[in-house]
Write a protein that holds these residues in place. Structure first.
Motif, PDB file in Angstrom:
ATOM      1  N   THR A 157       1.769  14.078  23.115  1.00 14.74           N
ATOM      2  CA  THR A 157       1.886  15.103  24.154  1.00 14.74           C
ATOM      3  C   THR A 157       3.147  14.873  24.986  1.00 14.74           C
ATOM      4  O   THR A 157       3.937  15.797  25.214  1.00 14.74           O
ATOM      5  CB  THR A 157       0.638  15.096  25.054  1.00 14.74           C
ATOM      6  OG1 THR A 157      -0.490  15.327  24.206  1.00 14.74           O
ATOM      7  CG2 THR A 157       0.709  16.159  26.124  1.00 14.74           C
ATOM      8  N   GLY A 190       0.860  12.431  38.337  1.00 14.04           N
ATOM      9  CA  GLY A 190      -0.176  12.055  37.362  1.00 14.04           C
ATOM     10  C   GLY A 190       0.371  11.017  36.408  1.00 14.04           C
ATOM     11  O   GLY A 190       1.048  11.351  35.440  1.00 14.04           O
ATOM     12  N   GLY A 212      -0.956   9.107  34.134  1.00 10.61           N
ATOM     13  CA  GLY A 212      -2.009   8.777  33.159  1.00 10.61           C
ATOM     14  C   GLY A 212      -1.427   8.729  31.764  1.00 10.61           C
ATOM     15  O   GLY A 212      -0.238   8.433  31.589  1.00 10.61           O
ATOM     16  N   GLY A 228       1.477  11.484  31.558  1.00  7.51           N
ATOM     17  CA  GLY A 228       2.513  11.329  32.587  1.00  7.51           C
ATOM     18  C   GLY A 228       3.254  10.006  32.507  1.00  7.51           C
ATOM     19  O   GLY A 228       4.476   9.956  32.691  1.00  7.51           O
ATOM     20  N   SER A 272       2.902   9.420  40.666  1.00  8.57           N
ATOM     21  CA  SER A 272       1.674   9.382  41.476  1.00  8.57           C
ATOM     22  C   SER A 272       0.437   9.297  40.599  1.00  8.57           C
ATOM     23  O   SER A 272       0.495   9.574  39.394  1.00  8.57           O
ATOM     24  CB  SER A 272       1.580  10.643  42.343  1.00  8.57           C
ATOM     25  OG  SER A 272       1.360  11.779  41.532  1.00  8.57           O
ATOM     26  N   ASP A 273      -0.664   8.898  41.219  1.00 11.86           N
ATOM     27  CA  ASP A 273      -1.974   9.067  40.582  1.00 11.86           C
ATOM     28  C   ASP A 273      -2.921   9.606  41.643  1.00 11.86           C
ATOM     29  O   ASP A 273      -2.470  10.034  42.718  1.00 11.86           O
ATOM     30  CB  ASP A 273      -2.448   7.781  39.891  1.00 11.86           C
ATOM     31  CG  ASP A 273      -2.751   6.656  40.861  1.00 11.86           C
ATOM     32  OD1 ASP A 273      -2.735   6.902  42.091  1.00 11.86           O
ATOM     33  OD2 ASP A 273      -2.998   5.543  40.389  1.00 11.86           O
ATOM     34  N   SER A 274      -4.228   9.570  41.355  1.00 16.38           N
ATOM     35  CA  SER A 274      -5.160  10.229  42.282  1.00 16.38           C
ATOM     36  C   SER A 274      -5.172   9.542  43.646  1.00 16.38           C
ATOM     37  O   SER A 274      -5.611  10.117  44.629  1.00 16.38           O
ATOM     38  CB  SER A 274      -6.559  10.241  41.681  1.00 16.38           C
ATOM     39  OG  SER A 274      -6.938   8.930  41.361  1.00 16.38           O
ATOM     40  N   ALA A 285       0.508  18.983  32.214  1.00 16.95           N
ATOM     41  CA  ALA A 285      -0.920  19.253  32.411  1.00 16.95           C
ATOM     42  C   ALA A 285      -1.225  20.682  31.958  1.00 16.95           C
ATOM     43  O   ALA A 285      -0.317  21.496  31.801  1.00 16.95           O
ATOM     44  CB  ALA A 285      -1.293  19.096  33.879  1.00 16.95           C
ATOM     45  N   ASN A 304       3.007  21.037  26.515  1.00 16.28           N
ATOM     46  CA  ASN A 304       2.081  19.978  26.093  1.00 16.28           C
ATOM     47  C   ASN A 304       1.517  20.215  24.689  1.00 16.28           C
ATOM     48  O   ASN A 304       0.525  19.588  24.297  1.00 16.28           O
ATOM     49  CB  ASN A 304       0.982  19.739  27.140  1.00 16.28           C
ATOM     50  CG  ASN A 304      -0.004  20.890  27.262  1.00 16.28           C
ATOM     51  OD1 ASN A 304      -0.287  21.598  26.299  1.00 16.28           O
ATOM     52  ND2 ASN A 304      -0.568  21.057  28.454  1.00 16.28           N
TER      53      ASN A 304
HETATM   54  P1  NAD Z   1      -5.355  11.001  32.296  1.00 24.61           P
HETATM   55  O1  NAD Z   1      -6.723  11.014  32.860  1.00 24.61           O
HETATM   56  O2  NAD Z   1      -4.934   9.869  31.421  1.00 24.61           O
HETATM   57  O3  NAD Z   1      -4.285  11.051  33.490  1.00 24.61           O
HETATM   58  C1  NAD Z   1      -4.393  11.871  34.591  1.00 24.61           C
HETATM   59  C2  NAD Z   1      -3.675  11.175  35.754  1.00 24.61           C
HETATM   60  O4  NAD Z   1      -3.634  12.051  36.853  1.00 24.61           O
HETATM   61  C3  NAD Z   1      -4.391   9.912  36.227  1.00 24.61           C
HETATM   62  O5  NAD Z   1      -3.437   8.893  36.459  1.00 24.61           O
HETATM   63  C4  NAD Z   1      -5.013  10.356  37.554  1.00 24.61           C
HETATM   64  O6  NAD Z   1      -5.145   9.279  38.488  1.00 24.61           O
HETATM   65  C5  NAD Z   1      -3.992  11.350  38.012  1.00 24.61           C
HETATM   66  N1  NAD Z   1      -4.472  12.276  39.035  1.00 24.61           N
HETATM   67  C6  NAD Z   1      -5.704  12.828  39.182  1.00 24.61           C
HETATM   68  N2  NAD Z   1      -5.737  13.606  40.276  1.00 24.61           N
HETATM   69  C7  NAD Z   1      -4.486  13.575  40.800  1.00 24.61           C
HETATM   70  C8  NAD Z   1      -3.883  14.178  41.923  1.00 24.61           C
HETATM   71  N3  NAD Z   1      -4.560  14.992  42.727  1.00 24.61           N
HETATM   72  N4  NAD Z   1      -2.584  13.920  42.156  1.00 24.61           N
HETATM   73  C9  NAD Z   1      -1.871  13.104  41.343  1.00 24.61           C
HETATM   74  N5  NAD Z   1      -2.402  12.494  40.290  1.00 24.61           N
HETATM   75  C10 NAD Z   1      -3.697  12.728  40.017  1.00 24.61           C
HETATM   76  O7  NAD Z   1      -5.163  12.402  31.566  1.00 24.61           O
HETATM   77  P2  NAD Z   1      -4.058  12.838  30.503  1.00 24.61           P
HETATM   78  O8  NAD Z   1      -4.609  12.711  29.145  1.00 24.61           O
HETATM   79  O9  NAD Z   1      -2.758  12.189  30.833  1.00 24.61           O
HETATM   80  O10 NAD Z   1      -3.984  14.397  30.826  1.00 24.61           O
HETATM   81  C11 NAD Z   1      -3.281  14.880  31.958  1.00 24.61           C
HETATM   82  C12 NAD Z   1      -3.098  16.379  31.837  1.00 24.61           C
HETATM   83  O11 NAD Z   1      -2.393  16.654  30.639  1.00 24.61           O
HETATM   84  C13 NAD Z   1      -4.391  17.195  31.771  1.00 24.61           C
HETATM   85  O12 NAD Z   1      -4.168  18.444  32.379  1.00 24.61           O
HETATM   86  C14 NAD Z   1      -4.583  17.389  30.295  1.00 24.61           C
HETATM   87  O13 NAD Z   1      -5.370  18.524  30.013  1.00 24.61           O
HETATM   88  C15 NAD Z   1      -3.151  17.565  29.860  1.00 24.61           C
HETATM   89  N6  NAD Z   1      -2.991  17.308  28.434  1.00 24.61           N
HETATM   90  C16 NAD Z   1      -3.128  16.058  27.941  1.00 24.61           C
HETATM   91  C17 NAD Z   1      -3.006  15.869  26.569  1.00 24.61           C
HETATM   92  C18 NAD Z   1      -3.102  14.486  25.988  1.00 24.61           C
HETATM   93  O14 NAD Z   1      -2.902  14.376  24.756  1.00 24.61           O
HETATM   94  N7  NAD Z   1      -3.376  13.446  26.737  1.00 24.61           N
HETATM   95  C19 NAD Z   1      -2.742  16.966  25.720  1.00 24.61           C
HETATM   96  C20 NAD Z   1      -2.576  18.246  26.270  1.00 24.61           C
HETATM   97  C21 NAD Z   1      -2.713  18.394  27.647  1.00 24.61           C
END
Ligand code: NAD
Length: 425
Positions: free
Chosen positions: A187, A214, A216, A219, A237-239, A321, A347
């Motif tokens: 992604t 984000g 995660g 990010g 940043s994170d949550s 996201a 993404n």
């Molecule tokens: P993840 O749970 O690994 O990471 C999300 C991050 O966002 C975490 O670090 C969390 O602490 C942080 N976060 C939460 N609330 C927040 C806020 N209010 N402000 C700042 N940071 C905040 O999830 P991910 O897999 O990295 O997915 C993130 C986004 O990407 C989602 O919208 C997901 O649908 C999208 N996405 C991910 C993938 C993938 O393959 N991982 C694919 C397509 C879309």
């Protein structure tokens, strides 16, 4: 979820004005092809029997088998699954995968289950939906609170039912069960390739500044790639909050601490490991308002809305996201000349490498990591540049261009099925 559905479908009318599609196509896209609800009885560790509600929606399969993840979450509903399946239909067409769109879900808080209960639930879900999925019909993948381990159990269960090994029924599997190299970073890789392809059209700076909301899975990898490519990543940043360093964070050190402590909190604290990364603490709202060249929302939906869009200064916003910008905010950004690379493109690297996994499973041949990455890059750059050209040509946003292109691709397949011609003759 109603809001999310609105942002997914609300743009269709606008896109239709720039897409050459038949009435048949519009009619076909108004309704999901099938929506299956199943009850999943699961024997709990204490001996009791508990029933969970599960869904699988095949929204559209005119371009190929449906494709989309399975979500385990307490807030899952048929409405939500349907919306996400619609979105997948568009996303797969944007990057020209030979797929339609699907989605699945189970109403459950997986954190309350033991590992063996989770396995029985996962296998029970497949028992319930096995007639609605298949390598040529509908191919699930991981989504919120599901992962490679769960995909492995599900593939195994499907293979038991069908009495034959069927790795291509599901993607996002462990490597040992036919998963693809590069799926875990796909992604962010895809988002990065598109950013690089479009950057020079939007940003002048030799060393652009960037902020990533984000930190995660998606990010953090994106921030690492940007850092490696010479961007000055000034905030992440994170949550729990954000860290900021105007002359650029040392992203590898931040990522190391995040991986070790599972949170950016490790960076905020005082102590030996924490002192490795110099920074100021800011809020997530402050991060979104930073005067940077590139902003990457990679956390949750609706992060940029009518309430805070006036503060957003970034020239280029890459939606890693799903749905981080509301439709009202999107319009404001477009009117200001700020370029948004929409989620359905930005993404789509994840589903693209899922497609590569399915191809490898069907070939019975595993590709190298370089081959996966090269093919992903080729597709993301090609589609990114195509959309840029279309958007310029029609004078529309990249989002409208993406939806218009997707509608035309879906429409071409609808019309080519010939049902209309057959009916007329
Ligand atoms: P993840 O749970 O690994 O990471 C999300 C991050 O966002 C975490 O670090 C969390 O602490 C942080 N976060 C939460 N609330 C927040 C806020 N209010 N402000 C700042 N940071 C905040 O999830 P991910 O897999 O990295 O997915 C993130 C986004 O990407 C989602 O919208 C997901 O649908 C999208 N996405 C991910 C993938 C993938 O393959 N991982 C694919 C397509 C879309």
């Amino acid at each position: 979820m109603a809001d999310l559905f609105e942002s997914a479908t609300g743009i269709i009318d606008e896109a239709l004005a720039h897409a050459d599609v038949s009435e048949d196509t519009v009619e076909r896209l108004k309704h999901p092809r099938s929506a299956l609800a199943v009850s999943i009885p699961v024997r709990m560790d204490d001996g009791s029997l508990k029933t969970f509600q599960g869904y699988r929606v095949r929204y559209n399969d005119v371009r190929g088998p449906a494709k989309g993840g399975i979500r385990f979450h307490p807030d899952v509903s048929l409405d939500e699954v349907q919306t996400l399946a619609f979105w997948m239909t568009i996303k797969c067409a944007v990057v020209d995968l030979p797929y339609g769109g699907g989605k699945g879900g189970v109403i459950v808080n997986p954190k309350e289950l033991s590992l063996s209960e989770l396995e029985r639930l996962s296998r029970g879900y497949i028992d319930g939906v096995c007639d609605a999925i298949g390598p040529d019909v509908d191919i699930p993948a991981p989504d919120v609170y599901t992962n490679a381990m769960i995909m492995g159990w599900m593939m195994d269960q499907y293979s038991i039912i069908k009495r034959g090994r069927t790795p291509a029924v599901i993607t996002g599997k462990p490597l040992s069960l036919g998963g693809s190299l590069g799926r875990d970073t796909a992604t962010a890789d895809g988002g990065f390739f598109v950013t690089q392809a479009l950057r020079s059209k939007i940003i002048d700076a030799d060393q652009p500044t960037a902020a990533v909301q984000g930190f995660g899975n998606a990010g953090m990898t994106m921030a690492e790639l940007l850092h490696e490519a010479g961007y000055k990543v000034v905030a992440v940043s994170d949550s729990q909050g954000a860290i900021h360093k105007p002359d650029g964070l040392h992203v590898p050190s931040v990522a190391k601490i995040k991986r070790e402590s599972r949170a950016l909190k490790g960076v905020y604290c005082e102590g030996s490991v924490c002192e490795v990364v110099e920074h100021d603490q800011i809020t997530n709202e402050d991060l979104l308002a930073l005067d940077v060249d590139l902003l990457v929302p990679a956390a949750l939906e609706n992060a940029i809305s009518a309430d805070n869009v006036a503060d957003v200064k970034a020239k280029m916003i890459v939606e890693l996201a799903n749905g981080p910008i509301t439709p009202e905010a999107d319009k404001v950004l477009y009117d200001n000349g700020q370029v948004v690379v929409p989620d359905v493109l930005a993404n789509a690297g994840g589903v693209t490498v899922s497609y590569f996994e399915w191809v490898q499973n069907r070939q019975g041949y595993a590709w190298s990591a370089d081959m996966v990455r090269d093919r992903l890059k080729e597709r993301m750059v090609t589609e990114g540049e195509r959309l840029w050209g279309f958007a310029e040509d029609k004078g529309v946003s990249l989002r409208v261009a993406a939806y218009a292109q997707a509608l035309e691709r879906i429409g071409a397949a609808v019309d080519a099925t010939g049902h209309k011609a057959d009916f007329a003759s």
